[in-house]
Each structure stands twice: as structure tokens, then as C-alpha cells.
Design a protein around this motif. Structure first.
Motif, mmCIF file in Angstrom:
data_model
loop_
_atom_site.group_PDB
_atom_site.id
_atom_site.type_symbol
_atom_site.label_atom_id
_atom_site.label_comp_id
_atom_site.label_asym_id
_atom_site.label_seq_id
_atom_site.Cartn_x
_atom_site.Cartn_y
_atom_site.Cartn_z
ATOM 1 N N GLU A 44 -0.248 2.407 -3.732
ATOM 2 C CA GLU A 44 0.301 1.636 -5.442
ATOM 3 C C GLU A 44 0.227 -0.074 -5.117
ATOM 4 O O GLU A 44 -0.097 -0.837 -6.181
ATOM 5 C CB GLU A 44 1.203 2.123 -6.198
ATOM 6 N N HIS A 61 -8.050 -0.088 -12.927
ATOM 7 C CA HIS A 61 -6.609 -0.272 -12.540
ATOM 8 C C HIS A 61 -6.393 -0.987 -11.616
ATOM 9 O O HIS A 61 -5.285 -1.151 -10.914
ATOM 10 C CB HIS A 61 -6.001 1.027 -12.321
ATOM 11 N N LEU A 62 -7.492 -1.809 -10.912
ATOM 12 C CA LEU A 62 -7.363 -2.437 -9.382
ATOM 13 C C LEU A 62 -7.741 -3.785 -9.573
ATOM 14 O O LEU A 62 -8.353 -4.458 -8.580
ATOM 15 C CB LEU A 62 -8.313 -1.659 -8.518
ATOM 16 N N ARG A 64 -4.956 5.588 -1.818
ATOM 17 C CA ARG A 64 -3.694 6.043 -1.809
ATOM 18 C C ARG A 64 -2.626 5.262 -2.146
ATOM 19 O O ARG A 64 -1.580 5.887 -2.647
ATOM 20 C CB ARG A 64 -3.409 6.599 -0.262
ATOM 21 N N TRP A 96 -10.571 7.336 -2.595
ATOM 22 C CA TRP A 96 -9.393 7.597 -3.542
ATOM 23 C C TRP A 96 -8.453 6.541 -2.944
ATOM 24 O O TRP A 96 -7.936 6.975 -1.560
ATOM 25 C CB TRP A 96 -8.681 8.877 -3.593
ATOM 26 N N GLN A 156 -2.791 -1.691 -0.765
ATOM 27 C CA GLN A 156 -4.074 -1.000 -0.909
ATOM 28 C C GLN A 156 -5.150 -1.950 0.162
ATOM 29 O O GLN A 156 -6.003 -1.406 0.547
ATOM 30 C CB GLN A 156 -4.336 -1.445 -2.243
ATOM 31 N N THR A 180 -10.998 3.824 -6.401
ATOM 32 C CA THR A 180 -10.322 4.427 -7.604
ATOM 33 C C THR A 180 -9.125 4.888 -7.369
ATOM 34 O O THR A 180 -8.958 5.502 -6.097
ATOM 35 C CB THR A 180 -11.222 5.062 -8.333
ATOM 36 N N ARG A 181 -8.183 5.095 -8.446
ATOM 37 C CA ARG A 181 -6.962 5.518 -8.243
ATOM 38 C C ARG A 181 -7.231 6.909 -9.012
ATOM 39 O O ARG A 181 -6.034 7.686 -9.101
ATOM 40 C CB ARG A 181 -5.758 4.752 -8.811
ATOM 41 N N ASP A 182 -8.404 7.208 -9.687
ATOM 42 C CA ASP A 182 -8.570 8.238 -10.266
ATOM 43 C C ASP A 182 -9.313 9.410 -9.492
ATOM 44 O O ASP A 182 -10.276 9.256 -9.357
ATOM 45 C CB ASP A 182 -9.276 8.032 -11.605
#
Ligand code: ZN
Length: 248
Positions: free
Chosen positions: A162, A103-104, A160, A158, A167, A142-144
Motif C-alpha cells: 500500500e 488508485h496508483l 501487494r 496485482w 510499491q 492495479t490494486r483491484d
């Protein structure tokens, strides 16, 4: 029913709803459990934690929580002197390298733009991500949160924010990378280090106006992309200045 009292410090509060942030709260339980399991049941991955004090003594993750325990949980410190206690994290990786989850993608390009060694593929699964992290000594971003709860993860964070620019700022601050920024040294597509190349060697591949206006070129040895300091470069330069000026 047994009770334990928890207090989480600093950025560990990001994992809690507003009413549980920065205060001591009560947690009731029936069966004894390890402090790791209890903490992760609140949604805080073990990887974010460096120190746990129970009734003012440091413990490791396997500690079994007792009735009426007072538990303080701290993130990885940058500067506080806590040499007397038992740290739960391995030392930070000397050479910061990263592997990012699917997702990044945008953050990946921003990090490469800053010169940070950043691996990303849009088809990694959790096992693949962890394997690369361990084999190649890379910190997982990761965002997970779930992946960061796995016992085999040693270095992770993690993310934080979005927004990709936020980021990037978050990662530079968290890993203290400000002095390691080397902008425009890596290929944005494949992470390889760029090499300076003579204009004659690439001239046939250049658009006419670029041929005319630019004399300095960089080549990616892996994908053969050619980089020059055009309008795209100027936009990135603005972003980089904004980030540098806002880092605390
Ligand atoms: Zn490349």
C-alpha cells in the motif's frame, strides 16, 4: 461430494489468509468446473499464474477438475527451468511499459521519476484500462484483483503493497527493472521524455534564485515544465538511493 487438493507457490500465497499459505489444502466441490474458475474462486487472478500441474502433468486453464486431483499452481518464474511444460502466460513484454489504475497516482510519479514509461489518468474505467493495455502493449498495475480475472487481460500484476515507496520496490523486483532505471529522464506530470535545454531559452520563466544558482535545465516538450536539480531533486535522489540499496 468431490475433493481436490490445492497447493499454491511463492507469491501466489499473498492472496490467501495465513492458514492456507504454503500448504496443501482440500477443496470440496459438487459440479465439475475448469481449473481457472476454481482458482479464481479463491481470489487468485489467472494473470498471476504461469503453470498448473495436475497430478504432476501440466494443464491449461480449461482443464476440468476431477475428484481427488492434486493441483499445484505456480506464478511466473524468473529463473527455474520448466521448459518441458506448458506455460500459460505469453512471453513477458520486451520493453516494459505500464498503465496504472486510478488508485496508483503516487506510484505513477515514482515510476516516471525512475524513467519507466507509465500511463495514468484518474478517470480510467476497467474497459479503458484494458484497451490501453492491449493497444499499447502495457502491463496493467492495479490494486483491484477483479480486473485481473478478466479473460481479455494478457499482462497485469496485482500490487501487494500500500505504501508507494514499497510499491515501487515491489514493481522493480517483480519485473526485474533494476538495470533499466534512468532517473530524471521523464516528466512526472505527463510521462514524456525530457529534453536538455539551454538556460538562455528558459531564463525568463525561472524564479530569481534558480536563475542565479542553476545552469542545467530540462524541458518537457508536452507541458513545457522546466526541471532543474534543486531541493526537490535532492529529496528524490535520496528516495532513489534507498530503493536501489534495498532491491533484492
Ligand atoms: Zn510534462
Amino acid at each position: 461430494m468431490k475433493k481436490a487438493y490445492f497447493r499454491f507457490y511463492e507469491e501466489l500465497n499473498d492472496f490467501f489468509p495465513a492458514e492456507k499459505r504454503k500448504i496443501k489444502f482440500e477443496h470440496t466441490f459438487i459440479d465439475r468446473a475448469s481449473v481457472k474458475d476454481m482458482i479464481e474462486s479463491f481470489g487468485v487472478p489467472h494473470i498471476e499464474i504461469d503453470l498448473i500441474l495436475v497430478n504432476s502433468k501440466s494443464v491449461d486453464f480449461s482443464y476440468l477438475v476431477n475428484d481427488k486431483d492434486e493441483i499445484s499452481v505456480y506464478p511466473v518464474f524468473e529463473s527455474l527451468d520448466i521448459s518441458e511444460v506448458q506455460h500459460l502466460r505469453p512471453k513477458p513484454l520486451r520493453e516494459p511499459k505500464f498503465v496504472l489504475d486510478v488508485h496508483l497516482g503516487k506510484l505513477t510519479r515514482y515510476m516516471r521519476m525512475m524513467g519507466f514509461d507509465t500511463i495514468y489518468k484518474n478517470n480510467y474505467n476497467d474497459d479503458g484500462l484494458i484497451k490501453i493495455s492491449l493497444d499499447d502493449k502495457r502491463t496493467i498495475l492495479t490494486r483491484d484483483r477483479e480486473i485481473l480475472k478478466r479473460n481479455d487481460v494478457t499482462h497485469g500484476h496485482w500490487v501487494r503493497n500500500e505504501n508507494p515507496e514499497e510499491q515501487l520496490k515491489e514493481i522493480i523486483e517483480r519485473f526485474d527493472l533494476k538495470d533499466q532505471i534512468k532517473e530524471f529522464t521523464r516528466c512526472l506530470e505527463c510521462n514524456d521524455l525530457l529534453k536538455k535545454v539551454e538556460k538562455e531559452l528558459v531564463i525568463e520563466k525561472l524564479p530569481p534564485k534558480v536563475k542565479e544558482w542553476y545552469n542545467e535545465f530540462f524541458l518537457c516538450p508536452q507541458c513545457n515544465r522546466i526541471y532543474w536539480k534543486g531541493s526537490h531533486y535532492e529529496r528524490m535522489q535520496e528516495l532513489i538511493s534507498r530503493i536501489k540499496n534495498n532491491i533484492s
